[in-house]
Motif scaffolding. Structure first.
Motif, mmCIF file in Angstrom:
data_model
loop_
_atom_site.group_PDB
_atom_site.id
_atom_site.type_symbol
_atom_site.label_atom_id
_atom_site.label_comp_id
_atom_site.label_asym_id
_atom_site.label_seq_id
_atom_site.Cartn_x
_atom_site.Cartn_y
_atom_site.Cartn_z
ATOM 1 N N SER A 54 0.828 -1.200 0.000
ATOM 2 C CA SER A 54 0.000 0.000 0.000
ATOM 3 C C SER A 54 0.866 1.256 0.000
ATOM 4 C CB SER A 54 -0.904 0.018 1.240
ATOM 5 O OG SER A 54 -1.541 1.277 1.379
ATOM 6 N N TYR A 55 0.421 2.246 -0.757
ATOM 7 C CA TYR A 55 1.163 3.501 -0.805
ATOM 8 C C TYR A 55 1.215 4.156 0.573
ATOM 9 C CZ TYR A 55 2.709 8.136 -2.264
ATOM 10 O OH TYR A 55 3.411 9.305 -2.406
ATOM 11 N N SER A 56 0.224 3.901 1.405
ATOM 12 C CA SER A 56 0.234 4.497 2.742
ATOM 13 C C SER A 56 1.439 4.019 3.545
ATOM 14 C CB SER A 56 -1.069 4.176 3.490
ATOM 15 O OG SER A 56 -1.195 2.787 3.707
ATOM 16 N N ILE A 57 1.859 2.775 3.335
ATOM 17 C CA ILE A 57 3.044 2.256 4.021
ATOM 18 C C ILE A 57 4.297 2.936 3.488
ATOM 19 C CG2 ILE A 57 4.465 0.191 4.360
ATOM 20 C CD1 ILE A 57 1.872 -1.441 4.372
ATOM 21 N N ILE A 58 4.398 3.049 2.164
ATOM 22 C CA ILE A 58 5.550 3.721 1.563
ATOM 23 C C ILE A 58 5.624 5.164 2.036
ATOM 24 C CG2 ILE A 58 6.570 4.490 -0.622
ATOM 25 C CD1 ILE A 58 5.356 2.040 -1.958
ATOM 26 N N PHE A 59 4.479 5.829 2.049
ATOM 27 C CA PHE A 59 4.434 7.244 2.436
ATOM 28 C C PHE A 59 4.859 7.415 3.887
ATOM 29 C CE2 PHE A 59 2.328 11.118 3.897
ATOM 30 C CZ PHE A 59 2.687 12.017 2.902
ATOM 31 N N ARG A 60 4.409 6.500 4.745
ATOM 32 C CA ARG A 60 4.756 6.600 6.168
ATOM 33 C C ARG A 60 6.258 6.399 6.383
ATOM 34 N NH1 ARG A 60 2.218 2.347 8.225
ATOM 35 N NH2 ARG A 60 4.084 1.140 8.621
ATOM 36 N N VAL A 61 6.834 5.441 5.672
ATOM 37 C CA VAL A 61 8.271 5.193 5.795
ATOM 38 C C VAL A 61 9.073 6.345 5.198
ATOM 39 C CG1 VAL A 61 10.154 3.670 5.041
ATOM 40 C CG2 VAL A 61 7.990 2.689 5.808
ATOM 41 N N GLY A 62 8.555 6.899 4.105
ATOM 42 C CA GLY A 62 9.287 7.893 3.320
ATOM 43 C C GLY A 62 9.611 7.281 1.967
ATOM 44 N N LEU A 63 9.310 7.991 0.878
ATOM 45 C CA LEU A 63 9.404 7.400 -0.451
ATOM 46 C C LEU A 63 10.798 6.860 -0.750
ATOM 47 C CD1 LEU A 63 6.698 8.956 -0.552
ATOM 48 C CD2 LEU A 63 7.272 9.609 -2.904
ATOM 49 N N GLU A 64 11.799 7.718 -0.607
ATOM 50 C CA GLU A 64 13.158 7.294 -0.947
ATOM 51 C C GLU A 64 13.677 6.263 0.049
ATOM 52 O OE1 GLU A 64 17.246 9.204 -2.738
ATOM 53 O OE2 GLU A 64 15.640 10.528 -2.015
ATOM 54 N N LYS A 65 13.328 6.427 1.306
ATOM 55 C CA LYS A 65 13.780 5.478 2.330
ATOM 56 C C LYS A 65 13.202 4.093 2.063
ATOM 57 C CE LYS A 65 13.992 4.751 7.345
ATOM 58 N NZ LYS A 65 13.606 5.290 8.673
ATOM 59 N N TYR A 66 11.918 4.030 1.669
ATOM 60 C CA TYR A 66 11.313 2.726 1.389
ATOM 61 C C TYR A 66 12.033 2.050 0.226
ATOM 62 C CZ TYR A 66 8.161 -1.026 0.237
ATOM 63 O OH TYR A 66 7.661 -2.287 -0.028
ATOM 64 N N VAL A 67 12.265 2.795 -0.842
ATOM 65 C CA VAL A 67 12.943 2.226 -2.011
ATOM 66 C C VAL A 67 14.337 1.743 -1.625
ATOM 67 C CG1 VAL A 67 13.870 2.729 -4.305
ATOM 68 C CG2 VAL A 67 11.596 3.564 -3.673
ATOM 69 N N ASP A 68 15.061 2.534 -0.865
ATOM 70 C CA ASP A 68 16.407 2.146 -0.441
ATOM 71 C C ASP A 68 16.377 0.870 0.401
ATOM 72 O OD1 ASP A 68 17.598 4.263 -1.749
ATOM 73 O OD2 ASP A 68 17.706 5.543 0.035
ATOM 74 N N GLN A 69 15.456 0.815 1.357
ATOM 75 C CA GLN A 69 15.378 -0.361 2.224
ATOM 76 C C GLN A 69 14.973 -1.606 1.438
ATOM 77 O OE1 GLN A 69 12.682 0.868 5.366
ATOM 78 N NE2 GLN A 69 14.383 1.462 6.688
ATOM 79 N N ALA A 70 14.044 -1.434 0.515
ATOM 80 C CA ALA A 70 13.608 -2.566 -0.297
ATOM 81 C C ALA A 70 14.742 -3.068 -1.186
ATOM 82 C CB ALA A 70 12.402 -2.176 -1.143
ATOM 83 N N GLN A 71 15.466 -2.151 -1.816
ATOM 84 C CA GLN A 71 16.593 -2.563 -2.659
ATOM 85 C C GLN A 71 17.678 -3.254 -1.842
ATOM 86 O OE1 GLN A 71 17.694 1.049 -4.953
ATOM 87 N NE2 GLN A 71 17.191 -0.175 -6.757
ATOM 88 N N GLN A 72 17.956 -2.718 -0.669
ATOM 89 C CA GLN A 72 18.981 -3.329 0.182
ATOM 90 C C GLN A 72 18.570 -4.739 0.611
ATOM 91 O OE1 GLN A 72 19.431 -0.434 3.308
ATOM 92 N NE2 GLN A 72 20.265 1.105 1.912
ATOM 93 N N ALA A 73 17.263 -4.980 0.660
ATOM 94 C CA ALA A 73 16.755 -6.308 1.029
ATOM 95 C C ALA A 73 16.633 -7.228 -0.184
ATOM 96 C CB ALA A 73 15.403 -6.170 1.718
ATOM 97 N N GLY A 74 16.982 -6.729 -1.368
ATOM 98 C CA GLY A 74 16.989 -7.582 -2.547
ATOM 99 C C GLY A 74 15.770 -7.486 -3.435
ATOM 100 N N TYR A 75 14.858 -6.564 -3.143
ATOM 101 C CA TYR A 75 13.666 -6.422 -3.979
ATOM 102 C C TYR A 75 13.983 -5.568 -5.206
ATOM 103 C CZ TYR A 75 11.063 -8.483 -0.154
ATOM 104 O OH TYR A 75 10.611 -9.353 0.806
ATOM 105 N N ALA A 76 13.357 -5.928 -6.325
ATOM 106 C CA ALA A 76 13.623 -5.258 -7.598
ATOM 107 C C ALA A 76 12.575 -4.220 -7.956
ATOM 108 C CB ALA A 76 13.709 -6.287 -8.720
ATOM 109 N N GLY A 77 11.476 -4.185 -7.211
ATOM 110 C CA GLY A 77 10.431 -3.225 -7.527
ATOM 111 C C GLY A 77 9.279 -3.341 -6.548
ATOM 112 N N ALA A 78 8.249 -2.518 -6.807
ATOM 113 C CA ALA A 78 7.062 -2.520 -5.951
ATOM 114 C C ALA A 78 5.819 -2.345 -6.803
ATOM 115 C CB ALA A 78 7.141 -1.401 -4.909
ATOM 116 N N ILE A 79 4.812 -3.159 -6.510
ATOM 117 C CA ILE A 79 3.474 -2.978 -7.064
ATOM 118 C C ILE A 79 2.706 -2.169 -6.032
ATOM 119 C CG2 ILE A 79 1.374 -4.134 -7.839
ATOM 120 C CD1 ILE A 79 3.142 -6.611 -8.419
#
Length: 268
Positions: free
Chosen positions: A101-126
């Motif tokens: 959910s975008y609400s989760i990304i927004f709460r974490v912070g857009l760039e921070k969420y992407v950084d954390q997801a990439q560091q965990a090995g994720y290639a993208g987000a739906i």
């Protein structure tokens, strides 16, 4: 070029269609998700969608809603999804994306969420609830970091809006096959082929179809139309019906192999 771009380029060259199972992170526990994930590539999956449990399901039918509830009741937190990628997905061999959910990304912070997801090995987000009018900021961050932002197009999305959604997306487009919620179906709309065909003329992005794929027969019907198929409720149901992590991995692996055979048979 993201790993998802690379994957679809290779699949296109090999004239193969992507098969993407959906797993709910932490259902019923994160070890089960890891066990199932480890079997996907050898069963024929090309990438995997990891659902981030959320208390207010977005277009999720009863099977996936129940899986979210089980995960949340067992103590699931977002960090567990990142832990899954960091600690359990090493050597899985296929790209993973979060369904979040975008609400989760927004709460974490857009760039921070992407950084954390990439560091965990994720290639993208739906991101199913991200309005196209509000997508530019996240889209720009994702493009800059080669992190795919996958958005949804539905049968009721106006065609001009479909083009807007495609323009702010990357990796692939998620085409929702039916009007309604997720779940297994035996029949799909008769105009699905025409609608996907029109969208294909508007974008260079691969188009993956989800919602309603219940088994090999449905997969075989849709495979010639799409660049990939997303299978959620039918996978999650098999996990729910399993007695433990080992049997869940076995049951899902067998099902994915059946889907792979049907898809390849319909497109060879």
């Amino acid at each position: 070029m993201s790993s998802i771009d690379d994957l679809f380029a290779r699949l296109k060259a090999d004239r193969r269609k992507a098969l993407m199972p959906f797993l709910t992170a932490g259902d019923p526990k994160i070890e089960t998700t890891a066990k199932v994930l480890a079997e996907l590539q050898s069963s024929g999956a090309d990438l995997c969608e990891i659902g981030i449990p959320y208390s207010d399901p977005i277009a999720d039918g009863p099977v996936i809603q129940a899986s979210y509830q089980r995960a949340l009741e067992s103590g699931f937190r977002l960090e567990h999804a990142f832990q899954l990628g960091r600690d359990h997905a090493v050597g899985v061999g296929i790209p993973m994306v979060t369904m979040v959910s975008y609400s989760i990304i927004f709460r974490v912070g857009l760039e921070k969420y992407v950084d954390q997801a990439q560091q965990a090995g994720y290639a993208g987000a739906i991101v199913p609830d991200l309005l196209v009018e509000e997508a530019d900021a996240l889209s720009e961050i994702c493009r800059k970091k080669d992190f795919s932002l996958i958005q949804l197009v539905t049968p009721t999305t106006p065609r001009q809006r479909q083009v807007q959604i495609a323009n702010t997306s990357s990796g692939f487009l998620y085409y929702v096959s039916v009007t309604g919620i997720t779940g297994e179906r035996t029949a799909l709309p008769t105009d699905l082929t025409d609608n996907v065909g029109w969208l294909r003329e508007q974008t260079d992005l691969p188009i993956c179809i989800g919602f309603g794929i219940s088994g090999p027969e449905t997969a075989a019907k849709l495979a010639p139309v799409a660049d990939g198929l997303i299978v959620g409720s039918a996978v999650v149901r098999r996990i729910a019906e399993s007695s433990d992590s080992e049997s869940a991995a076995t049951n899902v692996s067998r099902f994915i192999a059946e889907l792979r055979e049907a898809i390849d048979g319909a497109t060879s």
